[in-house]
Design a protein around this motif. Structure first.
Motif, short mmCIF file in Angstrom:
data_model
loop_
_atom_site.label_atom_id
_atom_site.label_comp_id
_atom_site.label_asym_id
_atom_site.label_seq_id
_atom_site.Cartn_x
_atom_site.Cartn_y
_atom_site.Cartn_z
N VAL A 1 0.91 -1.06 0.05
CA VAL A 1 -0.01 0.15 -0.06
C VAL A 1 0.89 1.17 -0.04
CG1 VAL A 1 -1.75 1.46 1.56
CG2 VAL A 1 -2.02 -1.10 0.99
N GLU A 2 1.87 1.23 0.89
CA GLU A 2 2.80 2.30 1.02
C GLU A 2 3.63 2.46 -0.45
OE1 GLU A 2 2.84 4.79 3.01
OE2 GLU A 2 1.36 3.85 4.16
N GLN A 3 4.07 1.48 -1.11
CA GLN A 3 4.49 1.70 -2.19
C GLN A 3 3.60 2.27 -3.33
OE1 GLN A 3 5.76 -2.60 -3.06
NE2 GLN A 3 7.64 -2.10 -1.91
N GLY A 4 2.47 1.98 -3.51
CA GLY A 4 1.54 2.25 -4.28
C GLY A 4 1.16 3.74 -3.94
N ARG A 5 1.22 4.20 -2.65
CA ARG A 5 1.12 5.75 -2.29
C ARG A 5 2.10 6.32 -2.66
NH1 ARG A 5 -1.05 7.01 3.59
NH2 ARG A 5 -1.13 8.93 2.60
N THR A 6 3.42 5.79 -2.85
CA THR A 6 4.51 6.49 -3.17
C THR A 6 4.54 6.65 -4.77
OG1 THR A 6 5.84 5.40 -1.39
CG2 THR A 6 6.87 6.46 -3.38
N VAL A 7 3.85 5.71 -5.43
CA VAL A 7 3.68 5.82 -6.77
C VAL A 7 2.87 7.20 -7.04
CG1 VAL A 7 2.86 4.82 -8.86
CG2 VAL A 7 4.56 3.53 -7.65
N HIS A 8 1.71 7.02 -6.49
CA HIS A 8 0.61 8.06 -6.74
C HIS A 8 1.11 9.44 -6.32
CE1 HIS A 8 -2.69 5.51 -7.36
NE2 HIS A 8 -2.52 4.85 -6.52
N LEU A 9 1.95 9.52 -5.20
CA LEU A 9 2.50 10.89 -4.74
C LEU A 9 3.69 11.19 -5.94
CD1 LEU A 9 2.63 10.53 -0.99
CD2 LEU A 9 1.15 11.72 -2.10
N ALA A 10 4.31 10.25 -6.27
CA ALA A 10 5.36 10.81 -7.43
C ALA A 10 4.61 11.28 -8.55
CB ALA A 10 6.08 9.52 -7.38
N ALA A 11 3.71 10.63 -8.99
CA ALA A 11 3.09 11.07 -9.90
C ALA A 11 2.42 12.41 -9.91
CB ALA A 11 2.00 10.07 -10.56
N THR B 1 3.54 14.81 -8.09
CA THR B 1 4.36 15.93 -8.19
C THR B 1 4.60 16.08 -9.42
OG1 THR B 1 6.20 14.05 -7.83
CG2 THR B 1 5.35 15.62 -5.70
N ARG B 2 4.57 15.05 -10.29
CA ARG B 2 5.05 15.23 -11.81
C ARG B 2 3.76 15.93 -12.48
NH1 ARG B 2 6.94 10.11 -11.34
NH2 ARG B 2 5.13 9.29 -12.35
N VAL B 3 2.49 15.75 -12.15
CA VAL B 3 1.44 16.10 -12.63
C VAL B 3 1.00 18.01 -12.38
CG1 VAL B 3 -1.13 16.02 -13.02
CG2 VAL B 3 0.36 14.04 -13.06
N PRO C 1 -0.37 20.50 -9.21
CA PRO C 1 -1.34 20.52 -8.17
C PRO C 1 -2.75 20.55 -8.75
CG PRO C 1 -0.37 22.98 -8.64
CD PRO C 1 0.45 21.75 -9.40
N GLY C 2 -3.68 20.05 -7.71
CA GLY C 2 -4.86 19.71 -8.30
C GLY C 2 -5.37 18.46 -9.01
N LYS C 3 -4.30 17.92 -9.59
CA LYS C 3 -4.34 16.54 -10.17
C LYS C 3 -3.68 15.37 -9.42
CE LYS C 3 -5.04 18.80 -14.58
NZ LYS C 3 -4.91 19.14 -15.88
N ALA C 4 -3.68 15.35 -8.27
CA ALA C 4 -2.94 14.66 -7.58
C ALA C 4 -2.87 12.81 -7.97
CB ALA C 4 -3.11 14.65 -5.85
N SER C 5 -4.03 12.58 -8.15
CA SER C 5 -4.16 10.90 -8.49
C SER C 5 -5.46 10.85 -9.05
CB SER C 5 -4.37 10.47 -6.99
OG SER C 5 -4.53 9.02 -7.13
N THR C 6 -5.21 9.67 -9.91
CA THR C 6 -6.51 9.25 -10.57
C THR C 6 -7.71 8.68 -9.59
OG1 THR C 6 -5.45 7.08 -10.76
CG2 THR C 6 -5.20 8.37 -12.66
N ASN C 7 -7.08 8.22 -8.49
CA ASN C 7 -7.96 7.79 -7.42
C ASN C 7 -7.69 8.73 -6.17
OD1 ASN C 7 -9.61 6.42 -5.32
ND2 ASN C 7 -9.08 4.18 -6.27
#
Length: 117
Positions: A62-72, A74-76, A78-84
């Motif tokens: 889960v934490e690895q998944g969150r890390t991927v979401h947070l990394a994405a 930061t690349r995308v 503000p305002g588009k933090a995650s697809t979920n």
């Protein structure tokens, strides 16, 4: 037949044995039962440790998944933090609750909203 004969002889010997031999046999059987009970508690302890390990592995995923979401995020930008957004906004307590609920249902403890994609 040999086993039956040996069993019969052993039974005959135990009936003819004196009180001392009977006490010694009871003591030996008690020791044997205690050893088996100790082994059973060890098995239960091992099972509990395996369950704990699987929970930690699920939390790690889960934490690895969150890390991927947070990394994405930061690349995308503000305002588009995650697809979920449920994944990025979940507190550690909420994630732990989800993991335990999923594990209780027989899953691997990883909530579907927090799986790595």
């Amino acid at each position: 037949q040999k086993r039956l004969r040996a069993l019969g002889l052993e039974l005959w010997r135990s009936l003819k044995a004196g009180e001392e031999a009977k006490v010694a046999e009871r003591s030996r059987l008690r020791e044997e039962v205690m050893t088996e009970l100790c082994d059973e508690s060890r098995v239960k302890q091992i099972a509990a440790l395996e369950k704990e390990i699987s929970l930690y592995q699920a939390r790690l995923k889960v934490e690895q998944g969150r890390t991927v979401h947070l990394a994405a995020a930061t690349r995308v930008g503000p305002g588009k933090a995650s697809t979920n957004p449920m994944c990025a906004q979940a507190s550690p307590q909420e994630i732990d609750r989800r993991i335990r609920a999923q594990a209780a249902r027989g899953g691997d403890g990883i909530g579907s909203c927090c799986q790595q994609r």
